[in-house]
Design a protein around this motif. Structure first.
Motif, mmCIF file in Angstrom:
data_model
loop_
_atom_site.group_PDB
_atom_site.id
_atom_site.type_symbol
_atom_site.label_atom_id
_atom_site.label_comp_id
_atom_site.label_asym_id
_atom_site.label_seq_id
_atom_site.Cartn_x
_atom_site.Cartn_y
_atom_site.Cartn_z
ATOM 1 N N PHE A 198 9.807 88.145 104.999
ATOM 2 C CA PHE A 198 9.961 89.472 105.149
ATOM 3 C C PHE A 198 10.831 90.112 104.060
ATOM 4 N N ASN A 199 10.494 91.267 103.235
ATOM 5 C CA ASN A 199 11.292 91.705 102.101
ATOM 6 C C ASN A 199 11.807 93.022 102.458
ATOM 7 N N LEU A 200 13.040 93.180 102.563
ATOM 8 C CA LEU A 200 13.439 94.500 103.186
ATOM 9 C C LEU A 200 13.428 95.586 102.023
ATOM 10 N N ASP A 204 20.388 94.780 101.640
ATOM 11 C CA ASP A 204 21.621 94.642 102.419
ATOM 12 C C ASP A 204 21.963 93.597 103.038
ATOM 13 N N PHE A 205 23.087 92.911 102.806
ATOM 14 C CA PHE A 205 23.400 91.884 103.476
ATOM 15 C C PHE A 205 23.543 91.737 104.932
ATOM 16 N N ALA A 229 19.941 89.204 99.987
ATOM 17 C CA ALA A 229 20.245 90.311 100.637
ATOM 18 C C ALA A 229 18.713 91.204 101.069
ATOM 19 N N SER A 230 17.856 90.809 100.550
ATOM 20 C CA SER A 230 16.510 91.196 100.646
ATOM 21 C C SER A 230 15.454 90.720 101.535
ATOM 22 N N SER A 231 15.654 89.134 101.565
ATOM 23 C CA SER A 231 14.472 88.289 102.083
ATOM 24 C C SER A 231 14.914 87.703 103.190
#
Length: 375
Positions: A198-200, A204-205, A229-231
């Motif tokens: 999943f990629n945000l 954000d950490f 922070a993204s995946s």
């Protein structure tokens, strides 16, 4: 860095039981499907070149767009019609166009997608035209869809014999709903990968950590790992039916996102100011006012006394007035929140331009605990 993978042997009952555990959520939480996308599951751009025919004299002026004539000649050759070399002709009812579309993930052959048709020559309008069969290609050069159909054009134009004209919207662009048929499947890798990533949408950490923790709480430890922070990498079942059900449960999990960093966005062109919820200020006193100087000139007649021996003359009288607004100074205490900042600024009646100056001065004074972004 590698992570130990846990083999999931899940049945539909197990996944449905996990769904019941995900009901209890915190306030102001968002679904994972609204926060992130699955790697590889995305739309793909397609583009093609074709001809629109049947126009009412509003097509390309082929003397200025030779590629339209060349394309038309090549099309006729495919049907066994050969034109003499060097023949020049005008095709006022034909226009060269670019066709583009977005093909969704998991589109199957036989399904249809919407297309947009745009003139690339000097055609005045595509209204009433029909797009001839046009292959749509991806970035790899492969044909993934075939487009054809009658255009729907929202704009139109009209002109008079004296040179006057009027145009409403854009008549050189049209759309064909369900105008292309999918011919090839685009591999997303969803059915073959051992993990789901999943990629945000917003890196954000804190959010990535909370997503991994939430998934591990529902499905067990070591199922999800935050890569950065993204995946977030999630181990998934291998069979297709369980994988679909599994993703359905995952994307409906609700997670509270981490707070955005403190920012104040200023658009100097439109006067728009957006203050983030995390913005705070240090103790600072602010006053705002303006000094208005008005200079006016009035014309008067100077009339001397009867026996003074002078002459009548026109003189100018200058009047100078100064007005100063008496706005009170207001104090920001440490840790002042967004609503208190807005309330204090509204009390002095600051306009957007004045508020920009106040925020900039507070930033220079070190009192604004936020990033000031001017766009």
């Amino acid at each position: 860095m590698s992570y130990p993978l846990v083999v999931l042997r899940m049945t539909v009952k197990t996944i449905l039981a996990a769904t019941l555990l995900s009901v209890c959520v915190t306030a102001q939480a968002d679904r994972l499907k609204d926060m992130a996308s699955i790697a590889g599951v995305r739309t793909n751009a397609l583009v093609g070149y074709g001809l629109v025919v049947g126009l009412d004299g509003s097509g390309d002026q082929t003397s200025q767009t030779p590629f339209t004539t060349q394309s038309f000649s090549n099309m006729l050759k495919q049907f066994g019609v050969t034109l003499p070399d060097g023949l020049r002709f005008q095709l006022k009812n034909v226009a060269a166009v670019a066709v583009h579309a977005e093909i969704p993930a998991f589109s199957k052959p036989g399904q249809t997608i919407d297309i947009t048709v745009s003139s690339i020559g000097n055609a005045k309008s595509l209204r009433g035209g029909s797009l001839l069969l046009t292959p749509l290609k991806g970035v790899d050069g492969q044909v993934y869809a075939l487009a054809q159909g009658n255009l729907v054009v929202g704009g139109f134009g009209a002109s008079g014999g004296d040179g006057s004209s009027i145009t409403v919207n854009v008549p050189s662009v049209g759309r064909i709903p369900s105008g292309a048929t999918v011919e090839r499947i685009i591999d997303t890798g969803f059915d073959s990968a051992s993990n789901i990533i999943f990629n945000l949408h917003r890196s954000d950490f804190t959010t990535a950590k909370r997503v991994a923790e939430r998934i591990n709480t529902v499905f067990g430890p070591e199922v999800a790992h935050a890569l950065d922070a993204s995946s977030i990498m999630v181990t998934s079942p291998k069979t297709a039916d369980q994988r679909v059900t599994y993703v359905s449960v995952l994307e409906n999990l609700e997670i509270e996102q981490g707070l955005e960093s403190a920012k104040v966005i200023i658009n100097s062109r439109t006067g728009t100011i957006v203050v983030g919820a995390s913005v705070k200020v240090s103790p600072v006193a602010v006053t705002h006012g303006s000094l208005t100087v008005t200079v006016s000139e009035n014309t008067a007649v100077s009339q001397p006394d009867a026996f003074a021996g002078g002459e009548t003359a026109i003189v100018t009288e200058t009047e100078l007035t100064i007005e100063e607004e008496q706005n009170r100074m207001f104090l920001f205490d440490a840790g002042t929140q967004l609503n208190e900042i807005v309330r204090a600024v509204n009390q002095v009646g600051a306009a957007p331009g004045d508020l920009m100056a106040i925020l900039e001065a507070m930033k220079q004074a070190g009192a604004l605990r936020a990033e000031l972004v001017v766009i």
